[in-house]
Design an enzyme around this catalytic site. Structure first.
Site, short mmCIF file in Angstrom:
data_model
loop_
_atom_site.label_atom_id
_atom_site.label_comp_id
_atom_site.label_asym_id
_atom_site.label_seq_id
_atom_site.Cartn_x
_atom_site.Cartn_y
_atom_site.Cartn_z
CD GLU A 43 -21.77 19.44 -2.50
OE1 GLU A 43 -22.11 20.37 -1.72
OE2 GLU A 43 -21.03 18.51 -2.15
CD GLN A 106 -21.00 11.35 3.14
OE1 GLN A 106 -20.40 10.90 2.16
NE2 GLN A 106 -20.71 12.52 3.68
#
Ligand SMILES: Cc1ncc(C[n+]2csc(CCOP(=O)(O)OP(=O)(O)O)c2C)c(N)n1
Ligand SMILES: [Mg+2]
Lengths: 555, 157
Positions: A43, A106
C-alpha cells in the site's frame, strides 16, 4: 455509489490493494471500466504512485486500501504528500459501523492515526453522507494549499444502496477558500525589491503549484532581482537564466548562499522557510532589512521567520499584483550582479571526474545531455536526490519530482510509476540510491505488468551514502550501520521481475548503457556502481549557519 | 515578550463531530502549544459548539495558535479575545464544612445541597475571584473542589 462518484470526479486511475474491509467496493469495480485500477504490491507503493501521478499531472491521485494494516501502510505515503502539499484522495475500508470500537478484526482508528498527516479526513458511517463527503474531499484536496484527504468508509456503508444525489453546491463553512487573501501591501513589497541594493528572491513549491513561473520570471526581470529555488521549487525558475541563483538551502550552491547571506531584501514566495532552507535560524540572512513572505497559507507567516511584509495569497495572484507596481530600480544593482558573478566563479559546483571510480555527476550529466527538458526526473532521498537536483539544469516546473519535506526513502520508484501514468507521453527517469530503492522495489512488478516506459538509474554506492557522509563529516567519522553489504545483484533482481537491466562500472560504459535504455520500449534498469566515497557538496555542517558551507575538496 | 503575552484566550466555533475535539487537541499537542484550560458546550448555532481555550504558544509566535486552528476544516471561526473587553466567567463547585457556609454565602456562593456529609456550594466569577475563592476553601480544608475553565464573551459595545 463510491465508484460512480469517483467517475463523476473525473478519476482515471486508482492505485490500490484489496482486503476484507473494502471487498464490497472491489466487487463492483469491474462494472466501471473507465476507472483503471492499478494493483500495487504494497500500500505504501499505492500512496507514492498516487502522489507521483498528482505531481506529474496536477489531478488528485486516488488510493484504495483495506482497514487496519492496509490503511496503516498508507501512512508514510500520506505524510509525504502532506508535507509537500500534494492532492490525494485515500479511500480506506473500515469495519462495519456496528463493529467500530470493539477491536474487531483488522480494526484500527485510521482517522486517529492519520489526522496529523492529512489535510482533512472523514469517517463515513452512513450512506447518506457519502455523496457529499466524496465531492467535498476532492474539493478540499485540490484547492487552496493542496493536500491528502482520507475517507474511511465502514463496510456496511459500502454495501448499502441509495438514490443517486448530485451535489451541486458545497457548503464547508470551516474551509474558506482564499478567505484570507491579503494583498494590501503588494505595491510596497514590489517597490522594496526593486529599490533594494542587494535583493534576492527565493521560490518554493508554491510557485509551481500555482503555475506562477511566468509571473515570477516577469517580476524578477523587471525588478532586476536574482532568483534561487528551494529543493521543491527546482524548476520554478530556469537554472540557465542569467538571474538564476540555482538551489538554496543547506545543500544549495555556494553563490546562492552567499547572495542570501548578504541580501538586504529577501522575498520568499510559496515556501515554508524550513530548517533545511535556513540552516541555523539565528544567522539566516542576517543583513536583511526587509523580509517579504508570500504564501497562500497564512499560518506560514512568522512560523519560522517573521516577515516585515506579508502577502497571503496564491503566488500567481500576488506576483500579478506586484509587477505593475515595481518602481525605480536601485542604481547599485550592477554592482550586486558583479558580486554574485564573482561568487559564482569563486564557488562553482565541482566534482572530481577522474579518480578511477565512476562519478554520479558524470551519469547525470550524460542523462541531461540526452533528455534536456523533455523528461521528468523522479529522485529518491539521500545523496542521489541532491545530485539529481544540482546536476541537471531544469528550466521548467514539473520536471523534477522528489520527497522534499518528508524525505521518504522508497519514494522514487512508485512515484515514477505514478508519474508515467499521469504523463504517458513524457519520458520518466527514476534516480535512486540502492538503499531507498530496495524499500519499495516490489513495485517493479507494476512497471513490468503495465510495460511502463520508465528508466531506472540506480546510483549504487554500496552505502546509505547520505548517512555515511554525515557520519564522516559530523559524527566523528564513525561509520555505524551505514554500509550496505549483502544487497541483491540488481541486474538479476530486475531480471527476476522480467525487466531488462545492465550494470555499469566505468565512465566509458555510461553512454552505451543509456543508449540501450533509450532504445528499449518499456522499463529498463541501470545499476551504476559509483564511487562509494563520493559526497554531496556544498553542504552546511549541522547546526551551522549558511555562511559556513563546505565545498568539494580539490583533489 | 513576557511569558504572559504568550498565553492566548481563544473563542472557537467548531462543527460538532466525533473527531473535532481530538483534531483540536491533536493540533495543539503537535505544534508544541500547551492548553491551560478548555471548555466546550453547544453554541447558538445548531450543529456547532463553542470552545473556549486558554493556550500557551510554547516556542511558537503567539498568533500561531489562532492561525493553526483556522486551518482545521472543523473549525468555523476563531476569535482571539486575549486582553479584549470581555466577560469571562468560571464556575467552581465545592463540598465544604457546615461552619464555612455562612462566610462563603456572604462572598456570593450559592448553596446547592446540604446533608450529613457536608454542604455543596457553587460560585461563579472572573478567574481571579474564583481563584481567591478556592484559596479560601483550601485554607479551611475543603475536601472536594471542581473548577471549570473560563467561558468568555465580548462586552456589548
Ligand atoms: C524511510 C527513511 N528512513 C531513513 C531515512 C534517513 N536517510 C536519509 S538519506 C539515507 C541514506 C539513503 O541511502 P541510499 O538510498 O542508498 O541513497 P544515497 O544517499 O546513498 O544516495 C537515510 C538512511 C530516510 N530519509 N527515510
Ligand atoms: Mg546508496
Amino acid at each position: 455509489m463510491i465508484l460512480e462518484a469517483l467517475e463523476r470526479e473525473g478519476v482515471e486511475f486508482i492505485f490500490g490493494y484489496p482486503g476484507g474491509a473494502n471487498l464490497p467496493i472491489y466487487q463492483h469495480l469491474p462494472e466501471h471500466p473507465k476507472l483503471k485500477h492499478i494493483l500495487v504490491r504494497h500500500e505504501q507503493g499505492a500512496a507514492h504512485m498516487a502522489d507521483g501521478y498528482a505531481r506529474a499531472c496536477g489531478k488528485p491521485g486516488v488510493v484504495f486500501a483495506t482497514s487496519g494494516p492496509g490503511a496503516l501502510n498508507l501512512v508514510t505515503g500520506l505524510a509525504t504528500a502532506y508535507m509537500d502539499s500534494v492532492p490525494m484522495i485515500a479511500i480506506t475500508g473500515q469495519v462495519a459501523s456496528t463493529q467500530v470500537g470493539r477491536d474487531a478484526f483488522q480494526e484500527t482508528d485510521v482517522i486517529g492515526a492519520t489526522s496529523s498527516v492529512t489535510k482533512h479526513s472523514y469517517l463515513v458511517t452512513n450512506i447518506d453522507q457519502l455523496p457529499r463527503v466524496i465531492h467535498e474531499a476532492f474539493h478540499i484536496a485540490s484547492t487552496g494549499r493542496p493536500g491528502p484527504v482520507l475517507i474511511d468508509i465502514c463496510k456496511d456503508v459500502q454495501q448499502a444502496t441509495a438514490e443517486r444525489v448530485d451535489i451541486e453546491r458545497l457548503e464547508i463553512p470551516g474551509y474558506v477558500l482564499n478567505g484570507h487573501v491579503d494583498l494590501d501591501r503588494a505595491g510596497e513589497a514590489a517597490r522594496a525589491v526593486a529599490g533594494a541594493e542587494r535583493p534576492v528572491i527565493l521560490a518554493g513549491h508554491g510557485v509551481i503549484l500555482s503555475h506562477a513561473e511566468a509571473e515570477l520570471r516577469e517580476f524578477a526581470e523587471k525588478a532586476g532581482a536574482p532568483v534561487g529555488t528551494t529543493l521543491l521549487g527546482v524548476g520554478a525558475f530556469p537554472v540557465n537564466h542569467p538571474l538564476s541563483l540555482h538551489m538554496t538551502g543547506f545543500m544549495g550552491t555556494g553563490w546562492n548562499l552567499k547572495a542570501v547571506q548578504n541580501a538586504d531584501v529577501l522575498m520568499m514566495v510559496g515556501m515554508r522557510v524550513d530548517d533545511r532552507v535556513t540552516a541555523r535560524l539565528a544567522d539566516f540572512a542576517p543583513k536583511v532589512k526587509t523580509f517579504i513572505h508570500i504564501d497562500i497559507d497564512g499560518s506560514e507567516m512568522g512560523k519560522n521567520v517573521r516577515p516585515h511584509i506579508e502577502l497571503v495569497a496564491d503566488a500567481k495572484n500576488a506576483l500579478e499584483a506586484m509587477t505593475p507596481q515595481i518602481g525605480e530600480l536601485h542604481e547599485g544593482r550592477g554592482q550586486w550582479f558583479s558580486q554574485i558573478d564573482a561568487w559564482r566563479e569563486e564557488h562553482p559546483l565541482k566534482y572530481t571526474h577522474s579518480n578511477g571510480h565512476l562519478q554520479p555527476q558524470d551519469v547525470l550529466i550524460d542523462m541531461y545531455r540526452r533528455c534536456r527538458s523533455e523528461a521528468i526526473v523522479v529522485a529518491d532521498v539521500g545523496q542521489n536526490q541532491i545530485w539529481a537536483a544540482l546536476w541537471w539544469n531544469y528550466d521548467r516546473p514539473g520536471l523534477f519530482l522528489n520527497s522534499g519535506g518528508s524525505g521518504t526513502m522508497g519514494f522514487a520508484l512508485p512515484a515514477a510509476i505514478g508519474a508515467k501514468f499521469g504523463r504517458p507521453d513524457t519520458a520518466v527517469w527514476c534516480v535512486a540510491g540502492e538503499g531507498g530503492f530496495v524499500m519499495t522495489a516490489q513495485e517493479l512488478s507494476v512497471a513490468v505488468e503495465h510495460q511502463l516506459d520508465i528508466k531506472i538509474v540506480l546510483l549504487n554506492n554500496f552505502s546509505l551514502g547520505m548517512v555515511r557522509q554525515f557520519q564522516d563529516d559530523f559524527y566523528g567519522g564513525v561509520r555505524s550501520e551505514s554500509e550496505l553489504t549483502h544487497m541483491p545483484d540488481f541486474v538479476k533482481l530486475a531480471d527476476a521481475y522480467g525487466m531488462p537491466a545492465v550494470r555499469v562500472d566505468r565512465f566509458e560504459e555510461i553512454g552505451p548503457a543509456m543508449d540501450a535504455a533509450e532504445r528499449t520500449k518499456g522499463p529498463f534498469l541501470i545499476d551504476f556502481r559509483i564511487d562509494p566515497e563520493a559526497n554531496v557538496y556544498p553542504i552546511v555542517p549541522l547546526g551551522k549557519s549558511l555562511n559556513d558551507f563546505w565545498e568539494a575538496p580539490d583533489k | 515578550m513576557s511569558e504572559h503575552d504568550r498565553i492566548r484566550v481563544l473563542s472557537v466555533l467548531v462543527e460538532d463531530g466525533s473527531n473535532t475535539l481530538s483534531k483540536v487537541s491533536g493540533l495543539i499537542r503537535r505544534r508544541g502549544f500547551n492548553v491551560h484550560s478548555i471548555s466546550v458546550g453547544p453554541s447558538g448555532d445548531p450543529g456547532r459548539s463553542r470552545m473556549t481555550l486558554t493556550v500557551h504558544a510554547g516556542h511558537a509566535e503567539a498568533d500561531q495558535v489562532r492561525k493553526q486552528l483556522e486551518r482545521l476544516v472543523e473549525v468555523v471561526e476563531v476569535e482571539d479575545v486575549t486582553g479584549e473587553q470581555v466577560h469571562s466567567r468560571e464556575l467552581v463547585i465545592a463540598k465544604v464544612a457546615p461552619d464555612q457556609v455562612d462566610g462563603l454565602v456572604k462572598r456570593g456562593a450559592k448553596v446547592l445541597d446540604t446533608g450529613s456529609g457536608g454542604t455543596t456550594v457553587e460560585f461563579a466569577g472572573e478567574g481571579k475571584d474564583v481563584g481567591d475563592f478556592i484559596n479560601e476553601l483550601v485554607q479551611h480544608g475543603a475536601v472536594n473542589v471542581a473548577r471549570s475553565g473560563p467561558v468568555v464573551m465580548r462586552r456589548t459595545a
